[in-house]
Write a protein that holds these residues in place. Structure first.
Motif, PDB file in Angstrom:
ATOM      1  N   PRO A 245      55.276  24.300 -33.693  1.00 17.71           N
ATOM      2  CA  PRO A 245      55.447  25.666 -34.175  1.00 17.71           C
ATOM      3  C   PRO A 245      56.322  25.718 -35.429  1.00 17.71           C
ATOM      4  O   PRO A 245      57.318  25.002 -35.544  1.00 17.71           O
ATOM      5  CB  PRO A 245      56.143  26.369 -33.000  1.00 17.71           C
ATOM      6  N   GLY A 246      55.930  26.547 -36.370  1.00 17.41           N
ATOM      7  CA  GLY A 246      56.671  26.671 -37.620  1.00 17.41           C
ATOM      8  C   GLY A 246      56.156  25.780 -38.723  1.00 17.41           C
ATOM      9  O   GLY A 246      56.519  25.953 -39.884  1.00 17.41           O
ATOM     10  N   THR A 247      55.289  24.814 -38.381  1.00 18.78           N
ATOM     11  CA  THR A 247      54.656  23.958 -39.386  1.00 18.78           C
ATOM     12  C   THR A 247      53.141  24.056 -39.192  1.00 18.78           C
ATOM     13  O   THR A 247      52.524  23.175 -38.591  1.00 18.78           O
ATOM     14  CB  THR A 247      55.115  22.492 -39.267  1.00 18.78           C
ATOM     15  N   PRO A 248      52.556  25.142 -39.668  1.00 23.55           N
ATOM     16  CA  PRO A 248      51.125  25.381 -39.420  1.00 23.55           C
ATOM     17  C   PRO A 248      50.216  24.391 -40.122  1.00 23.55           C
ATOM     18  O   PRO A 248      50.609  23.730 -41.088  1.00 23.55           O
ATOM     19  CB  PRO A 248      50.922  26.800 -39.966  1.00 23.55           C
ATOM     20  N   PHE A 249      48.983  24.304 -39.614  1.00 25.36           N
ATOM     21  CA  PHE A 249      47.941  23.571 -40.316  1.00 25.36           C
ATOM     22  C   PHE A 249      47.556  24.373 -41.560  1.00 25.36           C
ATOM     23  O   PHE A 249      47.491  25.603 -41.513  1.00 25.36           O
ATOM     24  CB  PHE A 249      46.686  23.419 -39.441  1.00 25.36           C
TER      25      PHE A 249
END
Length: 271
Positions: A139-143
């Protein structure tokens, strides 16, 4: 790692999902198929099986010659704010490997995580669109993937300003994202954000890398918004607006980085 003329997919500022353990976790997660009309949680929020597969039945096509669009921190995005990715994976791969005809995007294995999901539009150029999608394993580092416009579509019967997003529930993470994403952003953590952690709100504006969301937050018996477990200095209260409403709730409109939200627009029944 990436592919295609735009560098293919990435996960935020990290390589891939971020680590071998995170990758293993993502691959082991069972795809979440939600009941049509329901609001998803922090999972993949995939379309019901078969609803947007071959040919994108039910999805509104985006013209392959769509004007170029770039994110700006100063103005709204001049395009759809949210788009759905077609499926199944085999069909998505075929589209990515053959479109656009002049310079195909090229499919990369991580794109399987995007099939039949919703993403936030951040840029459109050369017949392709870049979508940002929540990564449940990190979470917090999206694709962030580039797709040919033929591989995406808009949900039928859902207006641009009718999409729903859920704010991440981890206050420490959301506070860090608000204070650091994106570079040069005016968004800063304010205590009003603590009242909307984990809640679903209506997307009222998108500038690509930052979004404006309207939440309904509950008030206590005294009529005061219920505080979160952790209080924070207000910092930039001008970026958060709130007004009282009936029924023991208050309306709060907040600017957030795209990394802090998950698109959970209900999949229309009969798509």
């Amino acid at each position: 790692a990436g592919g295609g003329v735009f560098g293919g997919g990435s996960s935020g500022g990290s390589a891939g999902v971020g680590s071998q353990s995170a990758t293993a976790m993502a691959m082991s997660m069972t795809p979440e198929y939600v009941i049509p009309g329901s609001v998803g949680d922090f999972g993949y929020h995939r379309a019901p099986p078969g609803s947007i597969q071959y040919g994108g039945v039910g999805l509104r096509m985006i013209p392959s010659d769509h004007p170029e669009v770039s994110s700006s921190l100063l103005r709204g995005l001049a395009s759809e704010w949210v788009l759905a990715v077609r499926g199944p994976v085999t069909h998505l791969q075929q589209l990515c490997d053959t479109r656009p005809e002049v310079a195909p995007v090229k499919y990369v294995p991580k794109m399987r995580h995007a099939a039949e999901r919703l993403g936030i539009v951040t840029e459109i150029r050369c017949g392709c669109v870049c979508l940002s999608m929540h990564n449940p394993a990190s979470p917090g580092t999206p694709f962030n993937f580039w797709f040919p416009l033929e591989a995406v579509g808009a949900l039928p019967g859902v207006a641009t300003a009718q999409h729903q997003v859920r704010m991440l529930s981890d206050q420490t993470l959301v506070e860090r994202l608000c204070n650091t994403k994106p570079d040069g952003s005016p968004v800063k953590w304010v205590k009003a954000m603590g009242l909307a952690l984990g809640k679903v709100g209506q997307l009222v504006e998108s500038r690509g890398h930052i979004v404006k969301v309207k939440f309904q937050v509950q008030k206590d018996s005294s009529g005061t918004p219920t505080p979160g477990k952790k209080r924070s200095s207000s910092g930039a209260e001008a970026l958060a607006g709130g007004r009282a409403s009936a029924g023991g709730f208050t309306e709060s409109t907040l600017w957030l980085p795209k990394e802090a939200v998950v698109v959970v627009t209900p999949w229309p029944v009969g798509v």
